[in-house]
Each structure stands twice: as structure tokens, then as C-alpha cells.
Design a protein around this motif. Sequence first.
Motif, PDB file in Angstrom:
ATOM      1  N   THR A 224      58.690  74.081  44.064  1.00 10.42           N
ATOM      2  CA  THR A 224      58.429  72.991  44.659  1.00 10.42           C
ATOM      3  C   THR A 224      58.933  72.894  46.248  1.00 10.42           C
ATOM      4  N   TRP A 225      60.191  73.578  46.290  1.00 12.94           N
ATOM      5  CA  TRP A 225      60.930  73.556  47.604  1.00 12.94           C
ATOM      6  C   TRP A 225      60.063  74.502  48.550  1.00 12.94           C
ATOM      7  N   ASN A 226      59.759  75.562  48.052  1.00 13.45           N
ATOM      8  CA  ASN A 226      59.007  76.369  48.865  1.00 13.45           C
ATOM      9  C   ASN A 226      57.534  76.404  48.945  1.00 13.45           C
ATOM     10  N   ASP A 227      57.015  75.305  48.651  1.00 11.28           N
ATOM     11  CA  ASP A 227      55.515  75.100  48.766  1.00 11.28           C
ATOM     12  C   ASP A 227      55.243  74.744  50.259  1.00 11.28           C
ATOM     13  N   PHE A 228      54.076  75.416  50.690  1.00 13.11           N
ATOM     14  CA  PHE A 228      53.747  74.973  52.079  1.00 13.11           C
ATOM     15  C   PHE A 228      52.466  74.496  51.887  1.00 13.11           C
ATOM     16  N   LEU A 229      51.357  75.268  51.192  1.00 12.20           N
ATOM     17  CA  LEU A 229      49.969  74.960  51.330  1.00 12.20           C
ATOM     18  C   LEU A 229      49.600  73.534  51.020  1.00 12.20           C
ATOM     19  N   TRP A 230      50.379  72.870  49.487  1.00  9.58           N
ATOM     20  CA  TRP A 230      49.812  71.615  49.215  1.00  9.58           C
ATOM     21  C   TRP A 230      50.554  70.646  50.206  1.00  9.58           C
ATOM     22  N   PRO A 231      51.744  70.527  50.497  1.00  3.48           N
ATOM     23  CA  PRO A 231      52.479  69.548  51.662  1.00  3.48           C
ATOM     24  C   PRO A 231      51.586  69.667  52.674  1.00  3.48           C
ATOM     25  N   LEU A 232      50.851  70.802  53.238  1.00  4.08           N
ATOM     26  CA  LEU A 232      50.124  70.689  54.587  1.00  4.08           C
ATOM     27  C   LEU A 232      48.776  70.150  54.274  1.00  4.08           C
ATOM     28  N   VAL A 233      48.200  70.166  53.046  1.00  2.00           N
ATOM     29  CA  VAL A 233      46.776  69.418  52.897  1.00  2.00           C
ATOM     30  C   VAL A 233      47.107  68.224  52.641  1.00  2.00           C
ATOM     31  N   SER A 234      48.083  67.501  51.637  1.00  2.33           N
ATOM     32  CA  SER A 234      48.293  66.362  51.518  1.00  2.33           C
ATOM     33  C   SER A 234      49.041  65.584  52.204  1.00  2.33           C
ATOM     34  N   ILE A 235      49.779  65.949  53.338  1.00  3.12           N
ATOM     35  CA  ILE A 235      50.756  65.175  54.068  1.00  3.12           C
ATOM     36  C   ILE A 235      50.198  65.062  55.602  1.00  3.12           C
TER      37      ILE A 235
END
Length: 294
Positions: A224-235
Motif C-alpha cells: 500500500t505504501w509503495n503503490d503508485f499506479l492506482w493512486p495516480l489513476v484514482s486520485i
Amino acid sequence: MTELTTPHRSRASNSPPADGHRTGIKRSRTGNAVWAILLSGLVLLALLPFVFMAVTSVQETARMTALLNPADFSLDNYVRLFGENRFARALLNSSIVVVIGCALNIVVCSMAAFAFEKKTFPGSEVVFWIYVATMMVPGQVTLIPLYGIMRDLGLLNTHIALALPVVNAFGVFLIRQFMKGIPDDLLDAARIDGASDFRIFVRIILPLVKPVIIALTVFTFLTTWNDFLWPLVSITEAEMETVTLAAANLQGRFTTDYGLVMAGATVTFLVPLILYVVLQKQFVEGVVSSGVKG
């Protein structure tokens, strides 16, 4: 005279020479020293990028360089990081998402593992392996459907939207493998005493699977801490940025302040490192135990 000297010669011929034994010890010590030097070199080589990152973070530099000037060392990059770039808000967002994600993953996966292992039903084994097979599907394949689901539920730009995708089949598989070592007789004895399934799960199962739960917590935290792709899409709102997005945004369009970028990378790296150091013993115990059960 011959009969008396023959046994003496036999014993002398069977005894190992002292020089050969000492030579073997020296060779063993030399081999251990060589291995120690080799492993120490590999450890230093692995730590070199992190040392370079930390040292660069306390310098003001507009380009990457291996030349270090102790006279230029300062904490201005960290002051700017939290003062001008709202990195503290990103740390708070990531912390909230990590807590929610870890809690959801532990609760859902532990209950599902208990059902698959100790409350079997017709076809449970087939359902379990179909569920585990979903781990072979790359996350990029489900990215668009997942975005559509979150949009229809109105969860975009929320902490819940960032935490929900963390729950997956890996945690169920990990905990189920550990639960194989819990004897069914223990649960039957609790049922005879009148304990319900929920009480058995809370009072017996959870304390016994504590090591693997800690291991799953570390895995979930890092994912969760290192996730980049999903926050980039959903935020899409700046106030909801996570540390990975905030660190990526430190890089300028035309010029890059590498000292500031490395300061953000150092802060982002230190949090999971501290967690792993604190929970290292339980993490290793949980992973090893899960691998040998069943």
C-alpha cells in the motif's frame, strides 16, 4: 619382540597426523574469512544507493553528482519538503490508507482462511483454488474495471478507494497455510465446551496465527505504501495525494532539484524500513511457519 612392537606400530599408523588437522582448520578459517569479506562487500554494494540518496538529500544540487562536499550539508531540503510541498499531508494520507488497508486485509483474509480450512463446505477446495488463481491476473488488467466500480460507488478521491484493492487472495493463502498446523481436536474441544465459531475464531485462532498476521501486515503495508499506479489513476485532488505521488511531483518539468527529490525519497523509504526493523523477528517467523505448514 616382534609381537610386542607390531600393535604399537598399528596404533601409530591409525592416528591422524597433527599437521594435517591444523592445515584443515586453517583452510576452514581462511574460507570463512573469504566468505565474510565477500558478503560484506555485497552488503556495502546494496547499501550504496541508499547512502548516496541520504547524503544527496542534505545537499543543494541541481544535478546528480558523486562529488560530496560536507561544507554544503544542510537540512534546507527537508524544511522545504514539509513547508512548501505539503509532504506532511501526503504522509498523513498514506498512513490513513495503510491503516485501513491493513485492517481490512487482516480481517477479511483471516476470516476467509478460517472458513476454507476449518469450516469446509462442499466445493470449498475448488472455490479456494479458483480464488488463489486470481493472483495470476496482472493488476493492470483490472485497473479500468476497478476504476469504473469506484466511480459508480462514488468512492474516487477517498481513502477507502485506495485501500480496498489491497484485499486479495495472497493473504488468504498465507494464513490458510499457517492454519493447517492448528489441530482440529483443539477446536472440537472448544465446541464441546459450548464455544461458538466466532468465539473460537477470536479466542483461539487469532492468537495462534499472530506471527503470520504480522507478516501479512508488513506485506500489506509495503504494498500500500509503495503503490503508485492506482493512486495516480484514482486520485485527482491534490489534498488526497499519497507519498508516492507527492515524491513524483517533486521533479520539475524543465529542471530538477535532486536534493529535494532525494529528501522526499529518503522520508518515503524510512517509514517502511523502521516498521520492518521493529517487526523483523515476527515477520520472518510468520513467513517461515507459513511455508512449512501443510
